[in-house]
Design a protein around this motif. Structure first.
Motif, PDB file in Angstrom:
ATOM      1  N   GLU A  40       0.824  -1.024   0.271  1.00 21.34           N
ATOM      2  CA  GLU A  40      -0.165   0.286  -0.026  1.00 21.34           C
ATOM      3  C   GLU A  40       0.892   1.179  -0.282  1.00 21.34           C
ATOM      4  O   GLU A  40       0.334   2.557  -0.921  1.00 21.34           O
ATOM      5  N   ALA A  41       2.495   0.928   0.779  1.00 19.25           N
ATOM      6  CA  ALA A  41       3.036   1.911   0.740  1.00 19.25           C
ATOM      7  C   ALA A  41       2.915   2.103  -0.727  1.00 19.25           C
ATOM      8  O   ALA A  41       3.673   3.825  -1.035  1.00 19.25           O
ATOM      9  N   GLY A  42       3.829   1.528  -1.712  1.00 13.86           N
ATOM     10  CA  GLY A  42       3.993   1.768  -3.126  1.00 13.86           C
ATOM     11  C   GLY A  42       3.117   2.517  -3.718  1.00 13.86           C
ATOM     12  O   GLY A  42       3.367   3.253  -4.465  1.00 13.86           O
ATOM     13  N   HIS A  43       1.435   2.058  -3.480  1.00 16.60           N
ATOM     14  CA  HIS A  43       0.909   2.723  -4.493  1.00 16.60           C
ATOM     15  C   HIS A  43       1.212   4.357  -3.995  1.00 16.60           C
ATOM     16  O   HIS A  43       0.514   5.151  -5.100  1.00 16.60           O
ATOM     17  N   ALA A  44       0.795   4.438  -2.653  1.00 17.71           N
ATOM     18  CA  ALA A  44       0.904   6.377  -2.285  1.00 17.71           C
ATOM     19  C   ALA A  44       1.803   6.749  -2.857  1.00 17.71           C
ATOM     20  O   ALA A  44       1.460   8.010  -3.012  1.00 17.71           O
ATOM     21  N   VAL A  45       2.989   5.790  -3.082  1.00 15.88           N
ATOM     22  CA  VAL A  45       4.322   6.832  -2.766  1.00 15.88           C
ATOM     23  C   VAL A  45       4.305   7.474  -4.684  1.00 15.88           C
ATOM     24  O   VAL A  45       4.370   8.100  -4.722  1.00 15.88           O
ATOM     25  N   MET A  46       3.909   6.204  -5.133  1.00 16.64           N
ATOM     26  CA  MET A  46       3.985   6.245  -6.813  1.00 16.64           C
ATOM     27  C   MET A  46       2.358   7.256  -6.866  1.00 16.64           C
ATOM     28  O   MET A  46       2.870   8.143  -7.872  1.00 16.64           O
ATOM     29  N   ALA A  47       1.653   7.572  -5.780  1.00 19.01           N
ATOM     30  CA  ALA A  47       0.545   8.155  -6.634  1.00 19.01           C
ATOM     31  C   ALA A  47       1.146   9.812  -6.116  1.00 19.01           C
ATOM     32  O   ALA A  47       1.108  10.332  -7.462  1.00 19.01           O
ATOM     33  N   VAL A  48       1.281   9.958  -5.374  1.00 17.97           N
ATOM     34  CA  VAL A  48       2.178  11.597  -4.689  1.00 17.97           C
ATOM     35  C   VAL A  48       3.134  11.646  -5.972  1.00 17.97           C
ATOM     36  O   VAL A  48       2.961  12.944  -6.191  1.00 17.97           O
ATOM     37  N   SER A  49       3.872  10.669  -5.852  1.00 16.27           N
ATOM     38  CA  SER A  49       5.185  10.990  -6.973  1.00 16.27           C
ATOM     39  C   SER A  49       4.134  11.673  -8.277  1.00 16.27           C
ATOM     40  O   SER A  49       4.831  12.431  -9.015  1.00 16.27           O
ATOM     41  N   LEU A  50       3.621  11.455  -8.953  1.00 19.40           N
ATOM     42  CA  LEU A  50       2.478  11.775 -10.218  1.00 19.40           C
ATOM     43  C   LEU A  50       1.581  12.298 -10.343  1.00 19.40           C
ATOM     44  O   LEU A  50       1.034  12.968 -11.045  1.00 19.40           O
ATOM     45  N   GLY A  51       1.680  13.551  -8.957  1.00 23.51           N
ATOM     46  CA  GLY A  51       1.254  14.450  -8.361  1.00 23.51           C
ATOM     47  C   GLY A  51      -0.643  13.939  -8.560  1.00 23.51           C
ATOM     48  O   GLY A  51      -1.434  15.400  -8.747  1.00 23.51           O
ATOM     49  N   ARG A  52      -0.939  12.701  -7.945  1.00 21.70           N
ATOM     50  CA  ARG A  52      -1.961  12.617  -7.347  1.00 21.70           C
ATOM     51  C   ARG A  52      -2.609  13.388  -6.129  1.00 21.70           C
ATOM     52  O   ARG A  52      -1.303  12.981  -5.055  1.00 21.70           O
ATOM     53  N   GLN A  53      -3.844  12.754  -5.257  1.00 21.54           N
ATOM     54  CA  GLN A  53      -4.018  13.323  -4.065  1.00 21.54           C
ATOM     55  C   GLN A  53      -4.438  12.011  -3.494  1.00 21.54           C
ATOM     56  O   GLN A  53      -5.930  11.399  -4.301  1.00 21.54           O
ATOM     57  N   ILE A  54      -3.875  12.125  -2.447  1.00 21.50           N
ATOM     58  CA  ILE A  54      -4.252  11.472  -0.721  1.00 21.50           C
ATOM     59  C   ILE A  54      -5.673  11.539  -0.676  1.00 21.50           C
ATOM     60  O   ILE A  54      -5.435  11.771   0.361  1.00 21.50           O
ATOM     61  N   HIS A  55      -6.250  10.187  -0.633  1.00 19.49           N
ATOM     62  CA  HIS A  55      -7.745  10.224   0.834  1.00 19.49           C
ATOM     63  C   HIS A  55      -6.370   9.900   2.065  1.00 19.49           C
ATOM     64  O   HIS A  55      -7.013  10.114   2.586  1.00 19.49           O
ATOM     65  N   LYS A  56      -6.922   8.699   1.828  1.00 15.33           N
ATOM     66  CA  LYS A  56      -6.299   7.746   2.746  1.00 15.33           C
ATOM     67  C   LYS A  56      -5.571   6.234   2.722  1.00 15.33           C
ATOM     68  O   LYS A  56      -6.067   6.217   1.203  1.00 15.33           O
ATOM     69  N   VAL A  57      -5.220   6.291   3.450  1.00 13.16           N
ATOM     70  CA  VAL A  57      -4.322   4.421   2.773  1.00 13.16           C
ATOM     71  C   VAL A  57      -4.068   3.974   4.430  1.00 13.16           C
ATOM     72  O   VAL A  57      -4.045   4.015   5.495  1.00 13.16           O
ATOM     73  N   THR A  58      -4.626   2.477   3.828  1.00  9.66           N
ATOM     74  CA  THR A  58      -4.977   1.729   4.853  1.00  9.66           C
ATOM     75  C   THR A  58      -4.834   0.180   4.536  1.00  9.66           C
ATOM     76  O   THR A  58      -4.169  -0.269   3.824  1.00  9.66           O
ATOM     77  N   ILE A  59      -4.015  -0.587   5.660  1.00  8.67           N
ATOM     78  CA  ILE A  59      -4.091  -2.638   5.784  1.00  8.67           C
ATOM     79  C   ILE A  59      -4.903  -2.710   6.556  1.00  8.67           C
ATOM     80  O   ILE A  59      -4.294  -3.940   6.541  1.00  8.67           O
ATOM     81  N   ALA A  60      -6.161  -2.347   6.743  1.00  9.12           N
ATOM     82  CA  ALA A  60      -6.924  -2.632   7.344  1.00  9.12           C
ATOM     83  C   ALA A  60      -8.020  -3.453   6.803  1.00  9.12           C
ATOM     84  O   ALA A  60      -8.391  -3.383   5.613  1.00  9.12           O
ATOM     85  N   PRO A  61      -8.483  -5.010   6.747  1.00  6.77           N
ATOM     86  CA  PRO A  61      -8.784  -5.635   5.601  1.00  6.77           C
ATOM     87  C   PRO A  61      -9.840  -5.438   6.059  1.00  6.77           C
ATOM     88  O   PRO A  61     -10.665  -4.586   6.553  1.00  6.77           O
ATOM     89  N   GLY A  62     -10.919  -5.468   4.807  1.00  6.98           N
ATOM     90  CA  GLY A  62     -12.044  -5.128   4.656  1.00  6.98           C
ATOM     91  C   GLY A  62     -12.595  -5.948   2.912  1.00  6.98           C
ATOM     92  O   GLY A  62     -12.049  -6.876   2.440  1.00  6.98           O
ATOM     93  N   LYS A  63     -14.195  -5.756   3.014  1.00  6.61           N
ATOM     94  CA  LYS A  63     -14.748  -6.108   1.888  1.00  6.61           C
ATOM     95  C   LYS A  63     -15.093  -5.799   0.455  1.00  6.61           C
ATOM     96  O   LYS A  63     -15.168  -4.255   0.776  1.00  6.61           O
ATOM     97  N   GLN A  64     -14.674  -6.464  -0.119  1.00 10.64           N
ATOM     98  CA  GLN A  64     -15.417  -5.346  -2.239  1.00 10.64           C
ATOM     99  C   GLN A  64     -16.459  -5.457  -2.484  1.00 10.64           C
ATOM    100  O   GLN A  64     -16.999  -6.000  -1.420  1.00 10.64           O
ATOM    101  N   ALA A  65     -17.531  -3.970  -2.944  1.00 13.03           N
ATOM    102  CA  ALA A  65     -18.456  -4.398  -3.873  1.00 13.03           C
ATOM    103  C   ALA A  65     -18.768  -5.518  -3.654  1.00 13.03           C
ATOM    104  O   ALA A  65     -19.638  -6.059  -3.967  1.00 13.03           O
ATOM    105  N   PHE A  66     -17.955  -6.461  -4.983  1.00 10.39           N
ATOM    106  CA  PHE A  66     -18.743  -7.770  -5.345  1.00 10.39           C
ATOM    107  C   PHE A  66     -18.116  -8.567  -5.032  1.00 10.39           C
ATOM    108  O   PHE A  66     -17.741  -9.746  -5.750  1.00 10.39           O
ATOM    109  N   GLY A  67     -17.938  -8.846  -3.860  1.00  7.38           N
ATOM    110  CA  GLY A  67     -17.445 -10.107  -2.935  1.00  7.38           C
ATOM    111  C   GLY A  67     -16.025  -9.854  -2.906  1.00  7.38           C
ATOM    112  O   GLY A  67     -14.776  -9.643  -3.172  1.00  7.38           O
TER     113      GLY A  67
END
Length: 189
Positions: A40-67
């Motif tokens: 997740e840190a890799g996604h975040a660092v690349m996104a910020v380096s490319l000028g994207r704004q991050i809302h949040k980053v988490t390693i908490a388990p969760g469910k996806q919309a389609f299962g």
């Protein structure tokens, strides 16, 4: 502001073998949890380096919309702080960055753990590649570019700091990600 895209794990990943150890082991952290934090840190660092704004980053388990389940995710806001030369390429680099960052920790790519990201990459690249051969070549180039960008000392430092904070707090804000990214950039310039 709405969320544009979520990048993250979609399946339970293979744990690293007993010979590999985390860069900074924390008490109570399993190797798979630490690998997820680096992913997740890799996604975040690349996104910020490319000028994207991050809302949040988490390693908490969760469910996806389609299962199914996910082990973590990086929520990216709509818009960017700087113009993109190629938005599709930026999206592919962000998607691949999780797997590449995780591999820096485990020593190998975990295709199973990055399954959703890799499917999204394949879907995006299909719009650019006319043949399967071109698709494979383009994916290989994008992976090499991702590895090159994330091998920068400042990016490695930012990923490590962000992963450590994710292990400590489970979820961090986009503001904290930007702070750690800029701090690492200043220390390594």
């Amino acid at each position: 502001m709405g969320i544009r895209r979520r990048f993250g794990y979609t399946k339970i990943m293979n744990t690293p073998d007993s010979n590999s150890s985390p860069a900074k082991p924390d008490e109570g952290d399993t190797p798979s949890r630490t690998a997820t934090a680096y992913h997740e840190a890799g996604h975040a660092v690349m996104a910020v380096s490319l000028g994207r704004q991050i809302h949040k980053v988490t390693i908490a388990p969760g469910k996806q919309a389609f299962g199914g389940t996910r082990l973590g995710h990086c929520e990216i806001k709509k818009g960017r702080t700087k113009g993109a030369n190629d938005q599709l390429e930026d999206d592919v680099l962000i998607l691949l960055a999780g797997m590449v960052a995780e591999a820096r920790f485990t020593g190998q790519y975990c295709h199973r753990g990055a399954d959703r990201d890799l499917k999204d990459v394949a879907n995006l690249l299909c719009t650019r590649a006319a043949s399967s051969r071109q698709h494979v070549t383009l994916r290989r180039r994008m992976l090499a570019k991702t590895e090159h960008i994330l091998s920068d000392d400042a990016h490695v430092a930012a990923m490590t700091i962000i992963a450590d904070e994710l292990l400590e707090k489970t979820t961090i804000s986009g503001r904290a990600v930007r702070h750690h990214f800029h701090q690492a950039q200043q220390q390594h310039s």
